[in-house]
Design a protein around this motif. Sequence first.
Motif, mmCIF file in Angstrom:
data_model
loop_
_atom_site.group_PDB
_atom_site.id
_atom_site.type_symbol
_atom_site.label_atom_id
_atom_site.label_comp_id
_atom_site.label_asym_id
_atom_site.label_seq_id
_atom_site.Cartn_x
_atom_site.Cartn_y
_atom_site.Cartn_z
ATOM 1 N N ASP A 157 -10.108 -13.424 -3.932
ATOM 2 C CA ASP A 157 -9.392 -14.235 -2.763
ATOM 3 C C ASP A 157 -8.402 -13.237 -2.383
ATOM 4 O O ASP A 157 -8.011 -13.666 -1.164
ATOM 5 N N LEU A 158 -8.223 -12.203 -2.566
ATOM 6 C CA LEU A 158 -7.125 -11.094 -2.188
ATOM 7 C C LEU A 158 -7.872 -10.092 -1.391
ATOM 8 O O LEU A 158 -8.981 -9.756 -1.563
ATOM 9 N N VAL A 159 -7.354 -9.402 -0.391
ATOM 10 C CA VAL A 159 -7.788 -8.261 0.012
ATOM 11 C C VAL A 159 -7.181 -7.145 -0.828
ATOM 12 O O VAL A 159 -5.998 -6.848 -1.117
ATOM 13 N N MET A 160 -8.221 -6.399 -1.577
ATOM 14 C CA MET A 160 -7.760 -5.331 -2.637
ATOM 15 C C MET A 160 -8.074 -4.013 -2.133
ATOM 16 O O MET A 160 -9.178 -3.582 -1.746
ATOM 17 N N LEU A 161 -6.982 -3.207 -1.868
ATOM 18 C CA LEU A 161 -7.109 -1.843 -1.487
ATOM 19 C C LEU A 161 -6.787 -0.904 -2.416
ATOM 20 O O LEU A 161 -5.773 -0.876 -3.234
ATOM 21 N N PRO A 162 -7.848 0.126 -2.370
ATOM 22 C CA PRO A 162 -7.627 1.415 -3.665
ATOM 23 C C PRO A 162 -6.507 2.272 -3.424
ATOM 24 O O PRO A 162 -6.344 2.786 -2.192
ATOM 25 N N ARG A 275 -2.872 -11.844 -0.512
ATOM 26 C CA ARG A 275 -3.811 -13.041 0.125
ATOM 27 C C ARG A 275 -4.570 -12.790 1.515
ATOM 28 O O ARG A 275 -3.895 -12.238 2.224
ATOM 29 N N ARG A 276 -5.676 -13.270 1.626
ATOM 30 C CA ARG A 276 -6.164 -13.001 2.873
ATOM 31 C C ARG A 276 -5.606 -13.962 3.823
ATOM 32 O O ARG A 276 -5.189 -15.107 3.451
ATOM 33 N N GLY A 277 -5.485 -13.444 5.193
ATOM 34 C CA GLY A 277 -4.602 -14.307 6.175
ATOM 35 C C GLY A 277 -3.216 -14.217 6.161
ATOM 36 O O GLY A 277 -2.758 -14.812 6.907
ATOM 37 N N SER A 278 -2.802 -13.478 5.153
ATOM 38 C CA SER A 278 -1.053 -13.139 5.169
ATOM 39 C C SER A 278 -0.770 -12.389 6.303
ATOM 40 O O SER A 278 -1.386 -11.624 6.916
ATOM 41 N N PHE A 279 0.479 -12.860 6.758
ATOM 42 C CA PHE A 279 1.154 -11.959 7.571
ATOM 43 C C PHE A 279 2.017 -11.217 6.874
ATOM 44 O O PHE A 279 2.906 -11.443 6.119
ATOM 45 N N LEU A 280 1.892 -9.705 7.126
ATOM 46 C CA LEU A 280 2.510 -8.837 6.448
ATOM 47 C C LEU A 280 3.842 -8.401 7.221
ATOM 48 O O LEU A 280 3.696 -7.797 8.545
ATOM 49 N N ARG A 281 4.839 -8.365 6.651
ATOM 50 C CA ARG A 281 6.133 -7.950 7.564
ATOM 51 C C ARG A 281 6.114 -6.331 7.535
ATOM 52 O O ARG A 281 5.288 -5.603 6.824
ATOM 53 N N ASP A 286 5.128 -0.867 4.884
ATOM 54 C CA ASP A 286 6.096 0.411 4.661
ATOM 55 C C ASP A 286 5.837 0.687 2.999
ATOM 56 O O ASP A 286 5.625 1.674 2.650
ATOM 57 N N PHE A 287 6.096 -0.723 2.215
ATOM 58 C CA PHE A 287 5.890 -0.467 0.715
ATOM 59 C C PHE A 287 4.444 0.096 0.159
ATOM 60 O O PHE A 287 4.325 0.991 -0.191
ATOM 61 N N ILE A 288 3.325 -0.373 0.905
ATOM 62 C CA ILE A 288 2.139 -0.234 0.759
ATOM 63 C C ILE A 288 2.056 1.242 0.769
ATOM 64 O O ILE A 288 1.337 1.901 -0.128
ATOM 65 N N GLU A 289 2.459 1.721 2.063
ATOM 66 C CA GLU A 289 2.311 3.185 2.421
ATOM 67 C C GLU A 289 2.929 4.206 1.787
ATOM 68 O O GLU A 289 2.483 4.917 1.141
ATOM 69 N N ARG A 290 3.953 3.567 0.841
ATOM 70 C CA ARG A 290 4.845 4.563 0.207
ATOM 71 C C ARG A 290 4.201 4.550 -1.446
ATOM 72 O O ARG A 290 4.306 5.674 -2.174
ATOM 73 N N PHE A 291 3.498 3.396 -1.608
ATOM 74 C CA PHE A 291 2.689 3.376 -2.914
ATOM 75 C C PHE A 291 1.438 4.133 -2.984
ATOM 76 O O PHE A 291 1.064 4.994 -3.817
ATOM 77 N N ALA A 292 0.643 4.259 -1.888
ATOM 78 C CA ALA A 292 -0.536 4.775 -1.473
ATOM 79 C C ALA A 292 -0.382 5.293 -0.091
ATOM 80 O O ALA A 292 -0.753 4.698 0.791
ATOM 81 N N LYS A 297 -0.345 1.468 8.214
ATOM 82 C CA LYS A 297 -0.663 0.323 8.814
ATOM 83 C C LYS A 297 -1.768 0.121 9.654
ATOM 84 O O LYS A 297 -2.300 -1.008 9.272
ATOM 85 N N ASN A 298 -2.264 1.022 10.071
ATOM 86 C CA ASN A 298 -3.601 0.877 10.926
ATOM 87 C C ASN A 298 -4.749 0.689 9.973
ATOM 88 O O ASN A 298 -5.657 -0.046 10.058
ATOM 89 N N ILE A 299 -4.743 1.526 8.910
ATOM 90 C CA ILE A 299 -5.882 1.300 7.924
ATOM 91 C C ILE A 299 -5.710 -0.046 7.126
ATOM 92 O O ILE A 299 -6.818 -0.796 6.960
ATOM 93 N N VAL A 300 -4.327 -0.569 6.916
ATOM 94 C CA VAL A 300 -4.435 -1.775 6.084
ATOM 95 C C VAL A 300 -4.886 -2.904 7.143
ATOM 96 O O VAL A 300 -5.656 -3.923 6.772
ATOM 97 N N THR A 301 -4.374 -2.819 8.532
ATOM 98 C CA THR A 301 -4.840 -3.844 9.383
ATOM 99 C C THR A 301 -6.398 -3.972 9.545
ATOM 100 O O THR A 301 -6.906 -4.965 9.651
ATOM 101 N N GLN A 302 -7.011 -2.744 9.539
ATOM 102 C CA GLN A 302 -8.321 -2.753 9.585
ATOM 103 C C GLN A 302 -9.055 -3.440 8.394
ATOM 104 O O GLN A 302 -9.920 -4.147 8.667
ATOM 105 N N ALA A 303 -8.619 -3.105 7.273
ATOM 106 C CA ALA A 303 -9.135 -3.781 6.226
ATOM 107 C C ALA A 303 -9.112 -5.141 6.137
ATOM 108 O O ALA A 303 -9.798 -5.855 5.499
ATOM 109 N N MET A 304 -7.795 -5.795 6.733
ATOM 110 C CA MET A 304 -7.363 -7.171 6.400
ATOM 111 C C MET A 304 -8.502 -8.105 7.460
ATOM 112 O O MET A 304 -8.669 -9.217 7.237
ATOM 113 N N LEU A 305 -9.154 -7.340 8.541
ATOM 114 C CA LEU A 305 -10.185 -7.950 9.346
ATOM 115 C C LEU A 305 -11.570 -8.152 8.639
ATOM 116 O O LEU A 305 -12.425 -8.725 9.078
ATOM 117 N N LEU A 306 -11.859 -7.259 7.351
ATOM 118 C CA LEU A 306 -13.248 -7.542 6.671
ATOM 119 C C LEU A 306 -13.336 -8.613 6.105
ATOM 120 O O LEU A 306 -12.482 -9.418 5.606
#
Length: 324
Positions: A157-162, A275-281, A286-292, A297-306
Motif C-alpha cells: 500500500d506504500l510507494v517503495m523506492l530503492p 502512503r500512496r496519494g500522500s502530499f509530500l512537503r 529533501d529528507f529522501i534525497e539526503r538519504f538516497a 524530487k523529480n524522480i520521486v514525483t514520477q514514481a508517485m504516479l505509477l
Amino acid sequence: MKLQQLRYIVEVLNNNLNVSATAEALFTSQPGISKQVRMLEDELGIQIFGRSGKHLTHVTAAGQEVITIAQQILSKVEGIKAVAREHTQPDEGKLRIATTHTQARYALPDVIQGFIKKYSKVSLHMSQGTPAQISDAAAKGDADFAIATESLHLYNDLVMLPCYHWNRSIIVRKDHPLARKQGITIQDIAKYSLVTYVFGFTGRSELDNAFEKANVEPKIAFTATDADVIKTYVRLGVGIGVIASMAIDAKIDSDLVKIDASHLFKASTTKIGFRRGSFLRGYMFDFIERFAPHLTKNIVTQAMLLKNNAEVDDMFANIKLPTK
C-alpha cells in the motif's frame, strides 16, 4: 456523513475493534464513538461492524469497502492541510520515521544531523520495530516514511523506492579459527553456532536462502533484532556473528575480526516508502534525497504516479544503486 464519523470507523479498525481503546486514543468518550458509528451505519443502511452484544466482533464485507474509502478521504484531507502548511509554513512541521534498529543506528545519523541543522523548526520523530510494525505505522498514518529491507510484501500500500544495496560480514573474536582462514565458505560457517538477526529482520532471508541453496543447515544459537546485541554475544563466545557490514565500527569493534561475506550472501536492498496519494512537503523530499541522493524530487514525483511497486521496480531497473 461527517469526517468525524469516518475518522472513528478507521480508528476503531486501527485499535482492533476495541472502542474503549479508540476513545482513549482520540480523547473522547466510548458512548460518543458508538453513537456516531451507529448513526453512520443507519445513514448508509449497512452494518460496518458485526456485533455480539455490545462488542464489535468483525468488519463486514461492506464495512471493509467503506473503511478503505474513508482512509483515502482522510488521507486527502490531511493532504489539503499539508498543502496549506507548505505555503504558510514551508520550513515548519513534523516528520515521523519508522524503521529498524540497524537503519536508525548506522544508516540515518548523518542524514538526520544534517536535516535537523537545516530544518530546526521541523519536529522529527523516529520509531523502531519489526517489518510488520513499520508497515502498519505507515499504513495507519502514524509514520510519514517507512525505511525497511525485509518483508517488502507488507508494504504494497506504500510507494517503495530503492535506496541502496548492502552486504553482510561475519564477525568473530580474534581467537576464533575463522579469524585466520582465507576463502571462507558456507560449509565453513555451518561448522559453528551462529548469532544473527531474528527472521524477518535486516536481510535475514538472504542468509537463510544461501544456506538452503548450499543444502546446509545453519546452527542458529542466538537471534536478536539489534546488531549491537549480536556483537555482544559474539564477544561472549556464543557463536560467530552474521550482520550488516555497515553495522561494524572499526574503532568501537576493534576487538572483533570482520570477514567480508559478500561472496556468500546476496546483497539486500533498503527502501524508503510512504502512503500512496500522500502530499509530500518540501522538507520531506529533501529528507529522501539526503538519504538516497539519486531520489531527487523529480524522480520521486514520477514514481508517485505509477500504479504499483512492480512498476516502481521497473523504473529503477537500470539505475545503479550505491552499495554500503
